[in-house]
Write an enzyme that holds these catalytic residues in place. Structure first.
Site, mmCIF file in Angstrom:
data_model
loop_
_atom_site.group_PDB
_atom_site.id
_atom_site.type_symbol
_atom_site.label_atom_id
_atom_site.label_comp_id
_atom_site.label_asym_id
_atom_site.label_seq_id
_atom_site.Cartn_x
_atom_site.Cartn_y
_atom_site.Cartn_z
ATOM 1 N N ARG A 59 0.872 -1.180 0.000
ATOM 2 C CA ARG A 59 0.000 0.000 0.000
ATOM 3 C C ARG A 59 0.906 1.227 0.000
ATOM 4 O O ARG A 59 1.711 1.417 0.910
ATOM 5 C CB ARG A 59 -0.919 -0.010 1.217
ATOM 6 C CG ARG A 59 -1.880 1.170 1.321
ATOM 7 C CD ARG A 59 -2.864 0.921 2.461
ATOM 8 N NE ARG A 59 -3.780 2.022 2.695
ATOM 9 C CZ ARG A 59 -3.681 2.900 3.685
ATOM 10 N NH1 ARG A 59 -2.656 2.807 4.543
ATOM 11 N NH2 ARG A 59 -4.567 3.857 3.838
ATOM 12 N N ASN A 110 -7.060 8.235 2.503
ATOM 13 C CA ASN A 110 -6.752 7.678 3.808
ATOM 14 C C ASN A 110 -7.611 8.311 4.898
ATOM 15 O O ASN A 110 -7.731 9.538 4.971
ATOM 16 C CB ASN A 110 -5.276 7.914 4.139
ATOM 17 C CG ASN A 110 -4.864 7.247 5.440
ATOM 18 O OD1 ASN A 110 -4.835 6.026 5.536
ATOM 19 N ND2 ASN A 110 -4.557 8.054 6.452
ATOM 20 N N GLU A 111 -8.230 7.482 5.722
ATOM 21 C CA GLU A 111 -8.955 7.903 6.930
ATOM 22 C C GLU A 111 -9.676 9.234 6.711
ATOM 23 O O GLU A 111 -9.363 10.251 7.333
ATOM 24 C CB GLU A 111 -7.972 7.989 8.098
ATOM 25 C CG GLU A 111 -7.310 6.654 8.377
ATOM 26 C CD GLU A 111 -6.210 6.706 9.433
ATOM 27 O OE1 GLU A 111 -5.971 7.798 9.985
ATOM 28 O OE2 GLU A 111 -5.608 5.650 9.710
ATOM 29 N N HIS A 139 -9.167 0.333 9.790
ATOM 30 C CA HIS A 139 -7.848 0.466 10.399
ATOM 31 C C HIS A 139 -7.967 0.091 11.873
ATOM 32 O O HIS A 139 -8.807 0.631 12.590
ATOM 33 C CB HIS A 139 -7.326 1.893 10.243
ATOM 34 C CG HIS A 139 -7.040 2.264 8.825
ATOM 35 N ND1 HIS A 139 -6.476 3.478 8.456
ATOM 36 C CD2 HIS A 139 -7.218 1.570 7.662
ATOM 37 C CE1 HIS A 139 -6.338 3.510 7.139
ATOM 38 N NE2 HIS A 139 -6.790 2.370 6.639
ATOM 39 N N TYR A 195 -6.374 -0.096 15.437
ATOM 40 C CA TYR A 195 -5.386 0.300 16.431
ATOM 41 C C TYR A 195 -6.025 0.116 17.812
ATOM 42 O O TYR A 195 -6.595 -0.936 18.085
ATOM 43 C CB TYR A 195 -4.891 1.725 16.158
ATOM 44 C CG TYR A 195 -4.107 1.821 14.869
ATOM 45 C CD1 TYR A 195 -2.800 1.354 14.801
ATOM 46 C CD2 TYR A 195 -4.677 2.356 13.718
ATOM 47 C CE1 TYR A 195 -2.070 1.416 13.610
ATOM 48 C CE2 TYR A 195 -3.958 2.417 12.528
ATOM 49 C CZ TYR A 195 -2.665 1.949 12.478
ATOM 50 O OH TYR A 195 -1.948 1.999 11.317
ATOM 51 N N GLU A 211 -4.995 -1.088 7.702
ATOM 52 C CA GLU A 211 -3.859 -0.712 8.545
ATOM 53 C C GLU A 211 -4.033 -1.376 9.899
ATOM 54 O O GLU A 211 -5.156 -1.534 10.379
ATOM 55 C CB GLU A 211 -3.783 0.808 8.783
ATOM 56 C CG GLU A 211 -3.214 1.627 7.673
ATOM 57 C CD GLU A 211 -3.015 3.085 8.099
ATOM 58 O OE1 GLU A 211 -2.922 3.347 9.330
ATOM 59 O OE2 GLU A 211 -2.954 3.947 7.217
ATOM 60 N N TRP A 224 0.822 -1.376 9.085
ATOM 61 C CA TRP A 224 1.483 -0.077 9.079
ATOM 62 C C TRP A 224 2.724 -0.157 9.972
ATOM 63 O O TRP A 224 2.589 -0.535 11.135
ATOM 64 C CB TRP A 224 0.544 1.014 9.600
ATOM 65 C CG TRP A 224 1.179 2.368 9.481
ATOM 66 C CD1 TRP A 224 2.062 2.943 10.358
ATOM 67 C CD2 TRP A 224 1.038 3.289 8.412
ATOM 68 N NE1 TRP A 224 2.472 4.169 9.895
ATOM 69 C CE2 TRP A 224 1.853 4.411 8.697
ATOM 70 C CE3 TRP A 224 0.299 3.285 7.233
ATOM 71 C CZ2 TRP A 224 1.943 5.517 7.858
ATOM 72 C CZ3 TRP A 224 0.383 4.382 6.391
ATOM 73 C CH2 TRP A 224 1.205 5.483 6.703
#
Length: 453
Positions: free
Chosen positions: A78, A155-156, A220, A222, A249, A278
């Site tokens: 990516r 992105n985001e 994503h 986290y 991610e 990531w």
């Protein structure tokens, strides 16, 4: 995610984690396509992403990273790009070189625009519409690369504020690209810095997918995803709904919590879900621990790098190269789908027989320069329709300007209409209909319709 990349300037950029428009045309699936909630490559073989993100836009000289990422077993990279709204714009020639590096190293290229990160909360971020402008400027570079490139819109694209228009903004972005002739599989990120803790993407994904069925969703993971239950519930809901999902991610830890990367990787492997960690190298601003290698040196794997590349359910153990790079793709699979086949067509020979249909076209109103038409779709055999596509070619320069009860796409003289959710099922002996407004000059002849179920 927040504050990830140290730029090679005096400032460390803290990156935060994180219609009448025409609809998707039914076109030849010359590249990746989605069917049954899974991603398939151009040869009709399932493809599961196993790779990492590389911050190319901030480290454009690190072109050797593509070969190094491949050497550690990845099948996908990516690539972080900039539209020029926040950082130095990646030019068409630079992006063309990135694509060539991916192809030379037998990697699938997921290209993403990073300038949208945290829009609505971060005042420096730009909306998805600006990302689309950037993709449109790359049309000459990207068209024809559908076998090797997936476009990650932005992105985001929202932070934790003002994300209520994520659904409509995402659909608008998809439709602009389709109207411009982009046939790539498109990837869309969740809001809330990509982590979707408000479930905005999860609860509206079906609306987006109904608008464009060659789209995959990217979550994503986290600190929001620090337990196995949260991970399996979120991903599981997409699988149950038959919607394509990828972990776009994730890390092994983060400033907002201790990520459960073991569950992310094991559940993804068990369920055929792609993941992209990531990130390769170059993180700064306090999250240097997210580097997989130190100073872009593949011989200096960090603990996170060891985990994602060499650990259980890791990249080296589970990645399979896309068959578009194989000299002899697996036998019994198509080498490409026929022209005119929607990108969502399943390739399995075990599917039930397709239902047939006929379509009729009637001009219901006409005035100087404009007209209204209605199309009726009727099953032609003993099977009900479970979805339909009608296409035709205008002979006299007519154009569709507005439509209802169908997803309609125009590309030159070619027009394709697909059912929407409420009229896809058509029992034998009944019909579904849709209408549109159009423009004409001189002659407004009735076209010949092609119908498939």
């Amino acid at each position: 995610m927040k504050t990830r990349i140290a730029l090679a300037v005096t400032t460390l950029f803290a990156l935060v984690a994180g219609m009448l428009m025409v609809m998707q045309p039914a076109h030849a699936a010359t590249g990746f396509y989605v069917s049954g909630g899974k991603l398939y490559d151009a040869n009709g073989n399932p493809f599961v992403m196993r790779g990492v993100s590389h911050a190319h836009t901030w480290y454009p000289s690190q072109t050797g990273s593509f070969a190094n990422i491949k050497a550690l077993g990845a099948n996908t990279v990516r690539v972080v790009l900039s539209s020029g709204d926040r950082w130095t714009r990646n030019t068409p020639s630079d992006v063309a070189n990135v694509v060539s590096l991916c192809k030379a190293n037998r990697l699938i290229c997921v290209l993403e625009v990073h300038d949208t990160t945290g829009y609505g909360e971060d005042s420096a971020a730009v909306p998805l519409s600006k990302a689309v402008d950037y993709w449109l400027s790359l049309a000459d570079v990207l068209n024809g690369q559908e076998r090797y490139v997936i476009i990650n819109l932005g992105n985001e694209p929202y932070g934790n504020q003002n994300y209520g228009t994520w659904t409509t903004d995402t659909i608008d972005a998809l439709m602009r690209l389709r109207a411009a002739g982009f046939h790539h599989t498109l990837m869309v990120d969740a809001p809330n810095w990509g982590q979707d803790w408000t479930f905005t993407m999860r609860d509206n994904a079906s609306k987006v997918f109904d608008a464009d069925r060659n789209t995959i969703f990217s979550i994503h993971m986290y600190g929001v995803f620090d337990t196995a239950a949260e991970i399996t519930d979120y991903l599981g809901r997409f699988r149950t709904a038959g919607l394509p999902i990828v972990v776009g991610e994730f890390g092994d830890r983060h400033s907002d919590g201790d990520v459960d990367e073991d569950t992310i990787m094991s559940y993804s492997q068990a369920n055929g879900i792609g993941y992209l960690g990531w990130s390769w190298s170059g993180n700064g601003g306090g999250v240097e621990y997210l580097d997989m290698v130190t100073n872009f040196n593949p011989s200096q794997l960090t603990s996170w790098g060891q985990r994602i590349f060499n650990g259980a359910n890791g990249i080296k153990q589970t990645a399979k190269e896309a068959t578009v790079y194989l000299a002899n793709p697996p036998t019994g699979t198509p080498t490409g789908l026929p022209t005119g086949t929607p990108t969502t067509r399943p390739t399995s020979s075990t599917l039930p027989p397709a239902a047939g249909c006929t379509a009729s076209y009637a001009i219901t109103g006409q005035w100087p320069g404009g007209f209204q038409a209605e199309v009726k779709v009727t099953p032609s055999g003993s099977l009900p329709l479970r979805g339909w596509t009608v296409s035709w070619s205008f002979a006299n320069g007519q154009k569709v300007t507005q439509f209802w009860n169908a997803n309609v796409a125009s590309l030159g003289a070619e027009v394709t209409a697909r059912n929407v959710q409420h009229n896809g099922t058509v029992p034998v002996g009944t019909s579904a209909s849709f209408g549109f407004l159009g423009t004409w000059t001189g002659t407004n002849s009735v076209p010949t319709l092609r119908c498939s179920g």
